[in-house]
Design an enzyme around this catalytic site. Structure first.
Site, short mmCIF file in Angstrom:
data_model
loop_
_atom_site.label_atom_id
_atom_site.label_comp_id
_atom_site.label_asym_id
_atom_site.label_seq_id
_atom_site.Cartn_x
_atom_site.Cartn_y
_atom_site.Cartn_z
N SER A 68 0.82 -1.22 0.00
CA SER A 68 0.00 0.00 0.00
C SER A 68 0.85 1.27 0.00
CB SER A 68 -0.94 0.00 1.20
OG SER A 68 -0.20 -0.12 2.40
N THR A 69 2.05 1.22 0.56
CA THR A 69 2.88 2.44 0.61
C THR A 69 3.42 2.79 -0.78
OG1 THR A 69 3.52 1.66 2.80
CG2 THR A 69 4.71 3.56 1.95
N ASP A 122 10.50 0.19 -2.64
CA ASP A 122 9.53 -0.80 -2.14
C ASP A 122 9.18 -0.49 -0.69
OD1 ASP A 122 7.94 -3.06 -2.00
OD2 ASP A 122 9.46 -4.44 -2.73
N GLY A 123 8.10 -1.09 -0.22
CA GLY A 123 7.70 -0.97 1.18
C GLY A 123 8.36 -2.06 2.01
N ALA A 124 8.02 -2.10 3.29
CA ALA A 124 8.53 -3.16 4.18
C ALA A 124 7.53 -3.35 5.32
CB ALA A 124 9.89 -2.77 4.74
N LYS A 135 9.90 -8.55 4.84
CA LYS A 135 8.98 -8.21 3.76
C LYS A 135 8.16 -9.46 3.40
CE LYS A 135 10.15 -5.89 0.16
NZ LYS A 135 8.82 -5.26 0.21
N GLY A 136 7.08 -9.21 2.65
CA GLY A 136 6.28 -10.34 2.20
C GLY A 136 4.92 -10.42 2.87
N GLY A 137 4.57 -9.35 3.62
CA GLY A 137 3.22 -9.30 4.19
C GLY A 137 2.17 -9.43 3.10
N GLU A 144 10.06 -9.38 -5.26
CA GLU A 144 10.60 -8.14 -4.66
C GLU A 144 12.09 -8.26 -4.41
OE1 GLU A 144 6.71 -6.51 -2.19
OE2 GLU A 144 8.05 -7.91 -1.21
C1 5RP Z 1 4.57 -7.21 -0.01
C2 5RP Z 1 5.53 -6.42 0.79
C3 5RP Z 1 5.14 -5.02 1.11
O1 5RP Z 1 6.12 -4.15 0.62
C4 5RP Z 1 5.04 -4.91 2.61
O2 5RP Z 1 4.08 -5.87 3.04
C5 5RP Z 1 4.61 -3.51 3.03
O3 5RP Z 1 3.30 -3.27 2.62
P1 5RP Z 1 2.53 -1.94 3.02
O4 5RP Z 1 3.20 -0.82 2.33
O5 5RP Z 1 1.13 -2.20 2.55
O6 5RP Z 1 2.61 -1.84 4.53
O7 5RP Z 1 6.58 -6.86 1.19
O8 5RP Z 1 5.04 -8.51 -0.21
#
Ligand code: 5RP
Length: 273
Positions: A68-69, A122-124, A135-137, A144
């Site tokens: 989402s970020t 990328d986000g985390a 990562k990987g939520g 990624e």
């Molecule tokens: C997806 C990820 C995302 O970058 C991580 O989960 C962060 O997501 P968000 O920006 O929604 O908090 O690793 O596999």
């Protein structure tokens, strides 16, 4: 012309005459949950914007992360492409990222055509004090990690909730591990035997059965106890037959931008040991 009382009241409401400022009580009318959700979104937006403004330049190839970020970062990239006529090529890290690139009318590519990227953003889910990441939520960890590894610079965007001293302090859902479906039970057992804790098969929401990744695999979420040597744990997990990739991004991020609760953004750089 005379206006009746209800009409006057409604005009007053529209013109903001309803109440003097000191009588406005946000916690009464807006639930706290909503206020903090608004703050989190704003923090994500600001981190995404700043990362793009500081790291994206004309004629670059970019890796586009998932979650989402990253949506805010892509919004900003698209705006800058429009306003500054930037020539950018974007490589996605997931189906979601591909859709984002296409929806924003950015130039889509892949690692076949662009195996070397200038920047990946990328986000985390969590960032420790050494800039190691979970990562990987969102289940996109394998692509990624491949895309991040192809970039000269790997930049992370996050909000204040992701910032921690050590992994597991904030992110309680465990380390995502992508596995070949036929191996999920042996891998689950091997992880528990070698490192303790418990790895659980991630189940889908609104679909019966497990989450299936963009690569057709399963995800285990490993809830761990007392781990500090993440570098070796990551290597050892990857050696288990059936493991495709882990959501441990060790020593990969150059810089992390955190959007903070007060509306500012701070960043942390990786120390070169
Ligand atoms: C997806 C990820 C995302 O970058 C991580 O989960 C962060 O997501 P968000 O920006 O929604 O908090 O690793 O596999």
């Amino acid at each position: 012309m005379w206006l009746k009382l209800p009409a006057l009241l409604s005009l007053g409401l529209r013109w903001g005459l309803r109440a003097a400022p000191q009588r406005w009580q946000p916690p009464l009318s807006i639930p706290r949950r909503k206020l903090s959700a608004g703050m989190e979104e704003e923090a994500k937006r600001k981190a995404g914007y700043m990362a793009v403004d500081n790291h994206v330049q004309d004629n670059q190839t970019l890796g586009i992360g998932s979650g989402s970020t990253i949506v805010y970062a892509v919004d900003r990239i698209a705006k800058r492409v429009q306003e500054e006529n930037l020539k950018l090529v974007c490589v996605p890290t997931s189906f979601q990222a591909r859709q984002l690139i296409l929806q924003h009318q950015l130039t889509l590519s892949d690692l076949d055509r662009h195996p070397e990227l200038d920047v990946a953003i990328d986000g985390a889910d969590e960032v420790d004090s050494d800039l190691n990441l979970i990562k990987g939520g969102g289940g996109c960890l394998t692509q990624e990690k491949i895309v991040a590894a192809c970039a000269k610079e790997f930049i992370v965007v996050a909000d204040y909730r992701k910032d921690s001293k050590s992994l597991g302090e904030k992110w309680k859902k465990g380390v995502p591990i992508e596995v070949i479906p036929m191996a999920y039970v042996p891998v689950t057992k091997a992880i528990a035997a070698k490192f303790g804790g418990a790895a659980e098969l991630r189940m889908a929401v609104n679909k019966a059965g497990p989450v299936v990744t963009d690569n057709g695999n399963f995800i285990l979420d490993w809830k761990f106890d007392n781990i500090s040597d993440w570098k070796n744990v990551n290597i050892d997990i990857k050696m288990i037959p059936g493991v495709v990739e882990t959501g441990l991004f060790i020593g990969m991020a150059e810089r992390v931008y955190f959007g903070l609760e007060d509306g500012s953004v701070c960043f942390r750089d990786r120390c070169s040991h």
